[in-house]
Design a protein around this motif. Structure first.
Motif, mmCIF file in Angstrom:
data_model
loop_
_atom_site.group_PDB
_atom_site.id
_atom_site.type_symbol
_atom_site.label_atom_id
_atom_site.label_comp_id
_atom_site.label_asym_id
_atom_site.label_seq_id
_atom_site.Cartn_x
_atom_site.Cartn_y
_atom_site.Cartn_z
ATOM 1 N N THR A 1 42.435 36.852 42.523
ATOM 2 C CA THR A 1 41.365 37.845 42.412
ATOM 3 C C THR A 1 40.015 37.208 42.729
ATOM 4 O OG1 THR A 1 40.966 37.380 40.072
ATOM 5 C CG2 THR A 1 42.653 39.044 40.589
ATOM 6 N N ASP B 1 37.098 43.939 45.609
ATOM 7 C CA ASP B 1 38.248 43.474 46.372
ATOM 8 C C ASP B 1 37.892 42.197 47.126
ATOM 9 O OD1 ASP B 1 40.552 43.144 47.840
ATOM 10 O OD2 ASP B 1 40.239 44.892 49.125
ATOM 11 N N ARG C 1 47.427 43.775 52.859
ATOM 12 C CA ARG C 1 46.099 44.201 53.312
ATOM 13 C C ARG C 1 46.182 44.529 54.794
ATOM 14 N NH1 ARG C 1 40.581 45.703 52.444
ATOM 15 N NH2 ARG C 1 39.340 44.847 54.163
ATOM 16 N N THR D 1 43.865 47.822 50.771
ATOM 17 C CA THR D 1 44.583 46.753 50.079
ATOM 18 C C THR D 1 45.515 47.353 49.038
ATOM 19 O OG1 THR D 1 42.670 45.288 50.346
ATOM 20 C CG2 THR D 1 44.352 44.604 48.782
ATOM 21 N N GLU E 1 47.016 47.915 41.710
ATOM 22 C CA GLU E 1 45.667 48.080 42.242
ATOM 23 C C GLU E 1 45.725 48.626 43.658
ATOM 24 O OE1 GLU E 1 42.954 44.785 41.600
ATOM 25 O OE2 GLU E 1 42.164 45.000 43.634
ATOM 26 N N ASP F 1 42.833 49.509 46.846
ATOM 27 C CA ASP F 1 41.438 49.357 47.248
ATOM 28 C C ASP F 1 41.241 49.844 48.680
ATOM 29 O OD1 ASP F 1 41.479 47.853 44.861
ATOM 30 O OD2 ASP F 1 41.741 45.980 45.973
ATOM 31 N N VAL G 1 37.624 50.289 44.331
ATOM 32 C CA VAL G 1 38.758 49.598 43.716
ATOM 33 C C VAL G 1 39.281 50.477 42.594
ATOM 34 C CG1 VAL G 1 39.463 47.601 42.340
ATOM 35 C CG2 VAL G 1 37.969 47.281 44.318
#
Length: 682
Positions: free
Chosen positions: A69, A128, A188, A205, A228, A230, A252
Motif C-alpha cells: 500500500t 492508490d 491494474r 485497480t 479494494e 480504485d 478509492v
C-alpha cells in the motif's frame, strides 16, 4: 480464492499489462540529493538546495520492494515511521507526530479534512499507489507553505501525468501481483493518449487482500483481509502557449476492513470499516504570462468526498451498531509565482476550503431500531480561509527563504442529543480560531561538495470537528465533546549538513520541536460508558520532540551501490512529566543494490530498537505489549528483470520469519512471504 485470484492475474498479464520501469539509481527509496522537489517551496528546485529536510519516493507502486500500500511504501523512507492500527490502515509518523498533526496533500490540494481523527488513522491508505508519480516528504515544516495540520510536516502526493508528444501516441498497460498464502491479488490496467496539445489517461485497480500472516509464532491474523477497487482519470489541454487546463479525478473504495485488535483483544464479535471511500477531483488552470509580478499563476477549483462506515457488536451485547460519516468538501485556491529579479522570487496565494460532515448512528436491538447521534454532530461545517506569501532568495553561495501565512477558521457545530446522563442536549457552537505563522531558513554552499543549513518555522493545528464534536467509542476509550479548544502550536528548529561527492553522498539533520497548547485526551473523573472509561480532549499541555537523522549512500562500482540511514526521536510531555505518546523507537534501513541494464538484485536490512519509554496512555493501550514494544529486524531480498515491454519482479520479505510489530500497531507485521509481479506494456 487462490485459484480465482491466479486466474484474474493471469488474464490481466495476458492482455494489456503494464511494464514497470526498471529501478533507476534515482528512484524508489534509493534517492539522491539531486532530485527536483516542489513541496518545500511550491516551485521546482534541486533537493540539495532546499534548506529543509525533504525526502522523495518515486512511483511507490513500482519500487522494487513491491510495497502493498501507499503507507507501507513510505516505511522505507528515512525519518518516516509507519504505525498500523489494522491491515487496512497505515499512519506515517513525522518528527514524532501523526494523524491530523501531519498534513497530507495531493497535487497541491489538502487531503486532510475536518473529520480526520486524532492520533493514528487509516486515511493515507485511501490513495492508490498505482496512481502516484512520486511522494515528497517535508519534515518539521510546512505550515507557511500549506496551512494547518503541518506540525510534524507534509506528505505531498503527486499523481502521474503524461507528457505532451509531437505525434499522437496511445499507451495501454497493466500489471499483476500476488503474495503467497493468499495475502494479495492485485491487478491494474490503464491507458493513455498524448499529442502535441492534449493528453488523457485512465486507470482501474482491483485488489483482494487475504488475512495477514504474521511471523514465526503469530500465524494467520483473522480477520484482517479486505477488498479494494480504485479508479483514476486525468486530462490536460494546452489552450494556448501560455495556458493549460488540467482536470483530474480519482477514487478509492475499500469494503469490510476489519479492526483486528478489537476482535482479538476486546471481545468484539466483529468491528469493521465498510465502506471506506475517498474521492478527490479538481480542475486547474495554469497561466504563464511571463511578467515579473505574475510570472506564473494557477487557479484551482476542487471537490472532495469521503465516506466511512463502521459496524460493530460486542460478544454478549444485544446492541448492534452501524455508524456512517460523510464529508463533502469544496474549495478554491489561487497562487501567483513572482520573479522580481534573478535572485528574488516569491509564491503568494489565497485558499478556501469548506467541509460539511453528515454523521449518523443506528443501534439495533432485536426488532427495535434507534436513530442516535453520530460520532460527530450532524451537519457540522468547518470553513478554512488562508493567505500566504513565501519568498526565496539566492545570491552567490547563499539560499534564504522566509514567509508568513494567516489562517482563519469558522467551526459551526449544531446542537444535538448526546444520550449522556445529565447532558440531554448539546448547544449549537460556533468557534473561530485563527493563527499567524512564519518561517525563515538559510543555506550556505561551502563548496560544490559541502552544504550546511539552518531553519526555523512555526506550526499549528486548528481544532477540527473530530477534536471538538466526537461522541462515542474511540480506540479503547469513550470520548465526549470538547467545545473550548484552541489551536495547538509548535516551533521547529533544524540544523543540517549535506555532502555530495563523486561516489559518496551523506547527510545529517538535528532538530528540536516545542509544542504548546497540545491537544490530548484526558480521563474525566471515574466516569464510564458501556464499560469504557470516559475521556475528553483538552489543550493545556506542553511537550517537546528532539532527534536526528543520518544517512549515507556510496556508489561502490558503476553497478553496485550501498545505502543506509538511521533515525532517532525523543519526545517528552513537560506538563505530565512523562514521555509523549507513541514516540517511534530508533530505527534504520540498509541496502545493497546491484543493477545491470535490464536486471537488478538487492538485499535489505530494516530494523527498529525496543521502545520502552511509555506514556500512561501507552501503558493503557492494549495494542502495546506490557513493558513496551520489542526490538525487531528484517532481512529482505529483491530481484527483477525488465525488457522493452515485459517485466517481472520477485521479493522475498522477512526471510527469517521474524515475529514483529511496529510500535503502537494493532496487528503484527507480515511473516516470510514471496511477492511476484508481472508487467507488460505496448
Amino acid at each position: 480464492m487462490q485459484r480465482t485470484g491466479l486466474m484474474i492475474i493471469a488474464a490481466l498479464a495476458a492482455q494489456t499489462s503494464i511494464a514497470q520501469q526498471s529501478v533507476d539509481a534515482k528512484d524508489s527509496t534509493y534517492s539522491t540529493l539531486q532530485q527536483v522537489v516542489v513541496s518545500a517551496t511550491h516551485k521546482a528546485r534541486e533537493r540539495s538546495q532546499t534548506p529543509y529536510s525533504i525526502e522523495v519516493l518515486q512511483q511507490p507502486a513500482q519500487q522494487m520492494q513491491q510495497a502493498r500500500t501507499t503507507p507501507e511504501a513510505l516505511a522505507y523512507v528515512q525519518g518516516v515511521f509507519v504505525q498500523k492500527t489494522n491491515h487496512g490502515g497505515g499512519s506515517p509518523f513525522l518528527r514524532g507526530l501523526t494523524g491530523n498533526q501531519t498534513l497530507i496533500m495531493i497535487d497541491g490540494i489538502r487531503f486532510n479534512n475536518a473529520s480526520f481523527r486524532f492520533g493514528p488513522n487509516q486515511y493515507f491508505n485511501l490513495i492508490d499507489a498505482f496512481s502516484i508519480d512520486r511522494i515528497e516528504v517535508l519534515k518539521g515544516s510546512g505550515s507557511v507553505q500549506y496551512g494547518s495540520d503541518a506540525m510534524g510536516g507534509v506528505i505531498h502526493v503527486l499523481t502521474k501525468k503524461q507528457d505532451y508528444t509531437a505525434k499522437p501516441i496511445w499507451h495501454a498497460n497493466a500489471t499483476g501481483r500476488i503474495t503467497t498464502q493468499d495475502m494479495e491479488y492485485t491487478g491494474r490496467a490503464s491507458a493513455a493518449y498524448s499529442s502535441n496539445h492534449f493528453m488523457m489517461q485512465a486507470g482501474y485497480t482491483f485488489r483482494q487482500f487475504g488475512d495477514l500472516v504474521g511471523g514465526d509464532t503469530t500465524g494467520v491474523q483473522r480477520p484482517s483481509g479486505y477488498d479494494e477497487r480504485d479508479w483514476d482519470v486525468k486530462m490536460a489541454m494546452q489552450l494556448s502557449d501560455k495556458t493549460e487546463l488540467i482536470v483530474s479525478s480519482q477514487q478509492v473504495v475499500q469494503r469490510h476492513v476489519p479492526l483486528y485488535h478489537r476482535v482479538k483483544l476486546e471481545n468484539f464479535a466483529y468491528y469493521r470499516f465498510s465502506p471506506q471511500v475517498m474521492q478527490v477531483s479538481y480542475a486547474r488552470l495554469n497561466w504563464k504570462p511571463g511578467m515579473r509580478l505574475v510570472n506564473e499563476a494557477s487557479f484551482t477549483a476542487l471537490y472532495k468526498y469521503s465516506k466511512e462506515g463502521r459496524q460493530y457488536n460486542r460478544n454478549g451485547n444485544a446492541n448492534f451498531y452501524d455508524e456512517l460519516d460523510k464529508v463533502n468538501s469544496v474549495g478554491a485556491t489561487a497562487e501567483v509565482y513572482s520573479s522580481f529579479n534573478q535572485w528574488w522570487t516569491a509564491n503568494s496565494g489565497i485558499e478556501w476550503y469548506s467541509d460539511k460532515v453528515r454523521s449518523s448512528r443506528i443501534r439495533t436491538n432485536g426488532s427495535s431500531v434507534f436513530n442516535e447521534r453520530g460520532l460527530y454532530p450532524d451537519a457540522a461545517v468547518q470553513d478554512n480561509f488562508s493567505a500566504y506569501s513565501l519568498h526565496h532568495f539566492r545570491w552567490r553561495k547563499w539560499v534564504a527563504e522566509a514567509g508568513l501565512r494567516y489562517n482563519h477558521f469558522i467551526n459551526s457545530l449544531p446542537g444535538a442529543i448526546t444520550q449522556l446522563p445529565g447532558q440531554p442536549k448539546e448547544n449549537a457552537v460556533k468557534l473561530t480560531p485563527a493563527s499567524l505563522v512564519g518561517n525563515a531558513s538559510l543555506l550556505y554552499n561551502i563548496n560544490p561538495k559541502h552544504i550546511v543549513y539552518a531553519s526555523f518555522s512555526n506550526g499549528y493545528r486548528a481544532p477540527g470537528l473530530d477534536d471538538m464534536g466526537t461522541l462515542g467509542l474511540v480506540d479503547f476509550r469513550y470520548e465526549v465533546p470538547a467545545y473550548d479548544l484552541k489551536p495547538e502550536k509548535n516551533s521547529n528548529v533544524e540544523f543540517g549538513y549535506r555532502f555530495a561527492g563523486r561516489r559518496l553522498q551523506a547527510s545529517a539533520t538535528f532538530f528540536y520541536m516545542h509544542i504548546s497548547d497540545l491537544i490530548s485526551r484526558v480521563r474525566r473523573g471515574t466516569d464510564s460508558i458501556q464499560g469504557y472509561p470516559v475521556y475528553i480532549k483538552t489543550n493545556d499541555q506542553q511537550a517537546f520532540v528532539r532527534g536526528f537523522e543520518i544517512s549515507a549512500q556510496y556508489q561502490i562500482t558503476k553497478q553496485l551501490r550501498a545505502q543506509s540511514y538511521v533515525a532517532y526521536q525523543y519526545g517528552q510531555n513537560l506538563t505530565r512529566s512523562e514521555p509523549m505518546r507513541r514516540i517511534p523507537p530508533m530505527n534504520g534501513f540498509s541496502s545493497l543494490l546491484y543493477q545491470a541494464s535490464k536486471w537488478y538484485v538487492a538485499v535489505e536490512h530494516q530494523w527498529a530498537a525496543a521502545q520502552q519509554r511509555l506514556a500512561q496512555g501507552d501503558k493503557e493501550d492494549n495494542r502495546i505489549p506490557k513493558g513496551g514494544t520489542p526490538a525487531w529486524m528484517l532481512w529482505n531480498m529483491h530481484a527483477g528483470y525488465q525488457a522493452s515491454s515485459f517485466g517481472v519482479k520477485l521479493s522475498l520479505h522477512n526471510i527469517s520469519n521474524e515475529d514483529y510489530r511496529t510500535h503502537g500497531s494493532g496487528i503484527n507485521g507480515m511473516g516470510r512471504a514471496l511477492v511476484a509481479g508481472v508487467s507488460y506494456n505496448f
